[in-house]
Design an enzyme around this catalytic site. Structure first.
Site, mmCIF file in Angstrom:
data_model
loop_
_atom_site.group_PDB
_atom_site.id
_atom_site.type_symbol
_atom_site.label_atom_id
_atom_site.label_comp_id
_atom_site.label_asym_id
_atom_site.label_seq_id
_atom_site.Cartn_x
_atom_site.Cartn_y
_atom_site.Cartn_z
ATOM 1 N N GLU A 184 0.831 -1.213 0.000
ATOM 2 C CA GLU A 184 0.000 0.000 0.000
ATOM 3 C C GLU A 184 0.863 1.259 0.000
ATOM 4 O O GLU A 184 0.554 2.247 -0.669
ATOM 5 C CB GLU A 184 -0.933 0.031 1.230
ATOM 6 C CG GLU A 184 -1.929 -1.117 1.311
ATOM 7 C CD GLU A 184 -3.098 -0.993 0.353
ATOM 8 O OE1 GLU A 184 -3.155 -0.017 -0.417
ATOM 9 O OE2 GLU A 184 -3.949 -1.910 0.359
ATOM 10 N N ARG A 188 0.588 3.779 -3.237
ATOM 11 C CA ARG A 188 -0.050 5.075 -2.990
ATOM 12 C C ARG A 188 0.976 6.192 -2.842
ATOM 13 O O ARG A 188 0.872 7.238 -3.472
ATOM 14 C CB ARG A 188 -0.909 5.014 -1.725
ATOM 15 C CG ARG A 188 -2.023 3.995 -1.847
ATOM 16 C CD ARG A 188 -2.992 4.075 -0.690
ATOM 17 N NE ARG A 188 -3.705 2.818 -0.544
ATOM 18 C CZ ARG A 188 -4.954 2.709 -0.115
ATOM 19 N NH1 ARG A 188 -5.643 3.774 0.222
ATOM 20 N NH2 ARG A 188 -5.522 1.534 -0.007
ATOM 21 N N ASP A 317 -5.593 -9.871 -7.881
ATOM 22 C CA ASP A 317 -5.880 -8.937 -8.969
ATOM 23 C C ASP A 317 -4.686 -8.309 -9.668
ATOM 24 O O ASP A 317 -4.438 -8.528 -10.853
ATOM 25 C CB ASP A 317 -6.844 -7.838 -8.489
ATOM 26 C CG ASP A 317 -6.452 -7.218 -7.138
ATOM 27 O OD1 ASP A 317 -5.373 -7.539 -6.617
ATOM 28 O OD2 ASP A 317 -7.228 -6.406 -6.618
ATOM 29 N N GLU A 496 -12.777 0.469 -9.717
ATOM 30 C CA GLU A 496 -12.437 -0.496 -10.776
ATOM 31 C C GLU A 496 -13.342 -0.447 -12.003
ATOM 32 O O GLU A 496 -12.862 -0.587 -13.124
ATOM 33 C CB GLU A 496 -12.358 -1.918 -10.207
ATOM 34 C CG GLU A 496 -11.085 -2.203 -9.409
ATOM 35 C CD GLU A 496 -11.066 -1.554 -8.024
ATOM 36 O OE1 GLU A 496 -12.147 -1.113 -7.556
ATOM 37 O OE2 GLU A 496 -9.979 -1.458 -7.415
#
Ligand SMILES: *[C@@H]1O[C@H](CO)[C@@H](O)[C@H](O)[C@H]1NC(C)=O
Ligand SMILES: *[C@@H]1O[C@H](CO)[C@@H](O)[C@H](O)[C@H]1NC(C)=O
Length: 600
Positions: A184, A188, A317, A496
């Site tokens: 993360e 980010r 994913d 998404e």
């Protein structure tokens, strides 16, 4: 609260182990699946079909070419189903839709200015209580500010940007003695800094901070396999294993750092970032599972896949996303990533892509490992699709135009003849998956739930509905009319679907992708907007008025609103042949590397 007669589906069985059987009809009847008007209409059709057929017969008798025309039409639309490639009728051109684009900018200002007013510098924002919080007690790391900066630059919000930059210059610190998630933090914060560097025309402030942050993250890669640990103490510069699963790392997390570390390596000429990121891919390739898919956990000592779920949703994913994007980022010079991507897509197509029972919607399943009494491993197909999977439709379409194309660049929209066979396959799957994700917005709020399940014959649910003539192909598990929504029913401002709509629009120019995106935007405005400022997650997409949760995820400003903005903005802004978006929607430029990946 669901209404009585209009909705055709949505609620479903609580547990897939105990699907409702026919005796459970009652519980489904409390939400009528079928209203009187459509029953009467069907009756009407039954009486009419004989004379209609007679008329048609006479018509064809006098116009013999009609049949072959219809047949051709059918073949065209079936074979190349709903692919804009076969028709340019709805081509929108690539200019901006100024009014809609500007409405998205207003939404961003509504979100950002509330955060700035109530919580500037905090990692996370709670728009209902007007408070900010940090990921750890050691203090913030610019999670929200840095995630939002490139969106301000793209939208041209100069004053807001100037204040955000000032904060980075004077207040940002990574010297925090606490554990942060490696993945993360990379996507980010590191991704946000690198994009800001690129979009400001190389403002050195951002590169310096990116180098500092990456150097603090690097120790996470010091493991026997080279797979990075899931957490990193940024202050102590130490990798930290997961507390509950100390030997495991998540596949998507270890394989979604490569765009960021590679670009930093390119900018700094420091090979170490490239090599650390690359060694993960090498390990993954060495331990390829027999079917070519990747389960969601790997062993941090051996580098092997651990029997665990296989899916395109959470923890799986972006592994698939970054296979393609690494090939794109390196200007299609690293063939090893093309091969890995094509291998994985063939496996996804053969094993995970399904058609729903009634309306033949294309969706993706998960594979769950099970051991029988003899200890033998088998895989059970589960018709569960996370909202997260909705990145995949657009990604498949993009991939088809790169690894599946016989001529590059393909036309916009692409012509069938420009694709190789696997490109045709991926393009078709992609177009259909985008459509399915749009269809999961058919809820009372117009927003899609966190998780949907598709009906399969063995769940016993199909039988209940098969006489009604009403397709009921997906549902939110555990949802009951009037009851508290389950976890699956939430919408947490995820990007998404609009990400896929953005890609699909750029690749086709088909106006319907903008129309669908506009509908989603309006639903966010109507159901997630907090009047006093900011946007909130909602607890149940099938409840109006919506019940809000006191949280505005950072990806609203970095991803959802950015992709919506770009969907309506002129297509010359961040063109897909010059930029690749990291998994947090931070655009990074495509470059021709001066380092070669050392495995094949
Ligand atoms: C979060 O960290 C920042 C420092 O970056 C600090 O200014 C702020 O007060 C912290 N917030 C809370 C709620 O402790
Ligand atoms: C990518 O490769 C092509 C073909 O070799 C070249 O013309 C182009 O300049 C490269 N792009 C970048 C950004 O390096």
């Amino acid at each position: 609260m669901p209404d009585g007669g209009l909705r055709k589906r949505k609620t479903g069985p609580d547990s897939e182990k105990e699907p409702p059987r026919n005796e459970n009809k009652v519980s489904h009847n409390d939400e009528p699946e079928f209203d009187i008007d459509s029953a009467a209409f069907l009756q009407y059709l039954k009486i009419l079909w004989i004379p209609l057929l007679l008329c048609f017969g006479l018509f064809v008798y006098f116009n013999p070419s009609t049949l072959s025309d219809i047949a051709n039409l059918w073949i065209e639309s079936d074979d190349w189903q709903s692919s804009p490639g076969s028709s340019t009728k709805s081509f929108a051109g690539f200019g901006a839709d100024v009014e809609k684009r500007d409405a998205v900018v207003e939404a961003f200002k509504h979100a950002w200015r509330a955060y700035e007013r109530d919580a500037m510098g905090n990692d996370e924002y709670h728009p209902i209580s007007h408070k900010g919080t940090n990921l750890t007690r050691a203090g913030g790391i610019g999670y929200t500010v840095i995630d939002s900066i490139d969106t301000m630059l793209i939208m041209g919000l100069e004053d807001d940007y100037a204040r955000a930059r000032k904060w980075v210059e004077t207040s940002l610190s990574f010297d925090r003695d606490a554990e942060f998630n490696t993945f993360e933090t990379t996507i980010r914060v590191l991704g946000g800094l690198l994009s800001a560097y690129e979009l400001t025309g190389k403002d050195k402030l951002y590169l310096d901070r990116a180098i500092e942050l990456a150097d603090r993250i690097l120790p996470a890669f010091d493991t026997p396999s080279g797979l990075p640990l899931p957490n990193i103490n940024l202050g102590k510069r130490q990798g930290v294993p997961d507390k509950e699963l100390p030997h495991l790392v998540s596949t998507a997390e270890v394989s979604t750092l490569q765009l960021e570390f590679r670009y930093l390596s390119y900018l700094t000429d420091e090979d170490v970032y490239w090599e650390k990121a690359e060694s993960v891919m090498k390990t993954i390739k060495e331990h390829r599972m027999p079917h070519g898919l990747a389960s969601i956990y790997m062993h941090v000592d051996t580098g092997q896949f651990v029997p665990s779920a296989i899916r395109l949703g959470s923890r799986g994913d972006s592994y698939y996303e970054y296979l393609l994007k690494q090939y794109i980022q390196t200007n299609q010079t690293e063939d090893v990533y093309r091969k890995m991507y094509d291998d994985a897509m063939a496996a996804v197509h053969d094993n995970l892509i399904q058609k729903s029972h009634y309306t033949r919607m294309t969706y993706t399943s998960e594979l769950i490992p099970e051991r029988n009494s003899g200890g033998q491993l088998s895989w059970r197909l589960t018709p569960k699709q996370d909202h997260l999977v909705c990145f995949f439709g657009g990604s498949l379409m993009l991939g088809a135009t790169i690894t599946g194309a016989s001529t590059i660049p393909v036309s916009i929209p692409p012509r069938q003849s420009e694709f190789m066979d696997h490109g045709k396959r991926d393009w078709k799957d992609g177009v259909e998956l985008v459509r399915t994700c749009v269809d999961t917005h058919d809820t009372l709020t117009g927003l899609s739930p966190e998780i949907v399940h598709f009906r399969i014959p063995s769940d016993g649910v199909i039988d209940v509905f098969s006489n009604s003539g009403v397709p009921t192909d997906w549902y939110i598990k555990g949802a009951r009319p009037g009851a508290e929504g389950p976890y699956d029913a939430r919408y947490i401002l995820r990007p998404e679907t609009v990400e896929s709509l953005f890609l699909a629009f750029r690749l086709t120019g088909d106006i319907r992708y903008r129309d669908w995106g506009w509908n989603i935007f309006q639903s966010i405005e109507e159901h997630c907007k907090v009047e006093t400022g900011g946007y909130a997650s909602i607890m149940n997409v099938d409840e109006v008025p919506s019940r809000k949760e006191d949280k505005m995820e950072t990806f609203l400003m970095s991803e959802t609103l950015k992709y919506l903005f770009l969907l309506f903005e002129d297509a010359s802004v961040l063109p897909l042949d010059k930029y690749v978006f990291n998994t947090e929607a931070h655009p990074l430029p495509i470059f021709t590397p001066n380092i070669r990946t050392g495995f094949s």
